[in-house]
Design a protein around this motif. Structure first.
Motif, short mmCIF file in Angstrom:
data_model
loop_
_atom_site.label_atom_id
_atom_site.label_comp_id
_atom_site.label_asym_id
_atom_site.label_seq_id
_atom_site.Cartn_x
_atom_site.Cartn_y
_atom_site.Cartn_z
N SER A 73 -9.28 17.93 13.21
CA SER A 73 -8.72 17.72 14.55
C SER A 73 -8.63 16.23 14.91
CB SER A 73 -9.56 18.46 15.59
OG SER A 73 -10.88 17.95 15.61
N GLY A 74 -9.41 15.37 14.26
CA GLY A 74 -9.39 13.94 14.55
C GLY A 74 -8.41 13.15 13.71
N ILE A 75 -7.70 13.82 12.81
CA ILE A 75 -6.76 13.12 11.92
C ILE A 75 -5.45 12.89 12.66
CG2 ILE A 75 -5.39 13.33 9.81
CD1 ILE A 75 -7.80 14.82 8.62
N ARG A 76 -4.99 11.64 12.62
CA ARG A 76 -3.75 11.25 13.30
C ARG A 76 -2.57 11.37 12.36
NH1 ARG A 76 -1.48 6.02 13.88
NH2 ARG A 76 -3.30 5.23 12.82
N THR A 77 -2.72 10.87 11.12
CA THR A 77 -1.60 10.82 10.18
C THR A 77 -2.09 11.09 8.76
OG1 THR A 77 -0.56 9.11 11.53
CG2 THR A 77 0.30 9.38 9.31
N VAL A 78 -1.28 11.81 7.98
CA VAL A 78 -1.51 11.98 6.55
C VAL A 78 -0.28 11.46 5.84
CG1 VAL A 78 -1.94 13.59 4.66
CG2 VAL A 78 -2.96 14.00 6.91
N ARG A 79 -0.46 10.49 4.98
CA ARG A 79 0.66 9.89 4.25
C ARG A 79 0.50 10.20 2.77
NH1 ARG A 79 1.24 3.91 5.53
NH2 ARG A 79 2.11 4.78 7.44
N VAL A 80 1.58 10.64 2.13
CA VAL A 80 1.60 10.90 0.70
C VAL A 80 2.58 9.94 0.05
CG1 VAL A 80 2.17 12.59 -1.09
CG2 VAL A 80 1.00 13.34 0.99
N ASN A 81 2.10 9.17 -0.92
CA ASN A 81 2.94 8.23 -1.67
C ASN A 81 3.05 8.71 -3.11
OD1 ASN A 81 3.21 6.36 0.50
ND2 ASN A 81 1.14 5.65 0.07
N GLN A 82 4.28 8.81 -3.60
CA GLN A 82 4.52 9.24 -4.97
C GLN A 82 5.63 8.39 -5.59
OE1 GLN A 82 5.29 13.49 -3.95
NE2 GLN A 82 3.86 13.90 -5.63
N SER A 83 5.35 7.83 -6.75
CA SER A 83 6.40 7.16 -7.50
C SER A 83 7.25 8.24 -8.20
CB SER A 83 5.78 6.22 -8.55
OG SER A 83 5.14 6.98 -9.57
N PHE A 84 8.28 7.79 -8.86
CA PHE A 84 9.15 8.73 -9.58
C PHE A 84 8.35 9.55 -10.59
CE2 PHE A 84 11.90 9.57 -13.30
CZ PHE A 84 12.78 10.45 -12.71
N PHE A 85 7.52 8.88 -11.40
CA PHE A 85 6.73 9.58 -12.42
C PHE A 85 5.64 10.44 -11.77
CE2 PHE A 85 8.47 6.25 -15.20
CZ PHE A 85 9.04 7.07 -16.16
N ASN A 86 5.08 9.99 -10.65
CA ASN A 86 4.11 10.81 -9.92
C ASN A 86 4.76 12.12 -9.49
OD1 ASN A 86 2.45 8.07 -8.19
ND2 ASN A 86 1.95 9.02 -10.13
#
Length: 129
Positions: A73-86
């Motif tokens: 409930s305290g989380i403001r943002t979740v960011r996922v970063n993926q390169s092409f190979f990821n």
């Protein structure tokens, strides 16, 4: 205690396939590749991201541990970063923000990172109540 919805260590091969292959090729060179693979394996097994019904826990370290635990409930943002190979191998970096501009948790090389984002979003919107 509730069962984990997601509990994973960072992936070795999927996160860096070229580094893995280079390490294998370096095994005949005085066992350098084995040392690299052992160090890499211990680093991966020393990190664990766990998403439960209402909490997220990120642990790092084998001998000494650093633990970060946050309420969903305290989380403001979740960011996922993926390169092409990821994206091809289904891994990525998960950044979790509660306040401020710096992520409180940054888990690199995690399998199925979008699933973590979806689990958190569903619990924030009351989908798990």
């Amino acid at each position: 205690m509730s069962e984990p919805l997601y509990s994973e260590h960072p992936a070795m091969f999927k996160n860096n396939p070229i580094g893995f292959i280079v390490s294998l090729l370096l095994i005949p060179v005085f066992g350098v590749g084995l040392l690299i693979l052992l160090w890499w394996y211990l680093q991966c097994k020393g990190s664990l991201l766990t998403v439960k019904e209402h909490d997220i826990l990120y642990e790092q370290g084998l001998l000494s541990k650093n633990r970060a635990e946050f309420s969903i409930s305290g989380i403001r943002t979740v960011r996922v970063n993926q390169s092409f190979f990821n994206r091809i191998f289904g891994v990525g970096t998960i950044q979790i923000f509660t306040a401020g501009d710096q992520p409180e948790i940054e888990a690199k090389g995690m399998p199925d990172p979008n699933r973590v984002r979806e689990l958190i979003k569903a619990r924030q919107n009351g989908g798990a109540r």
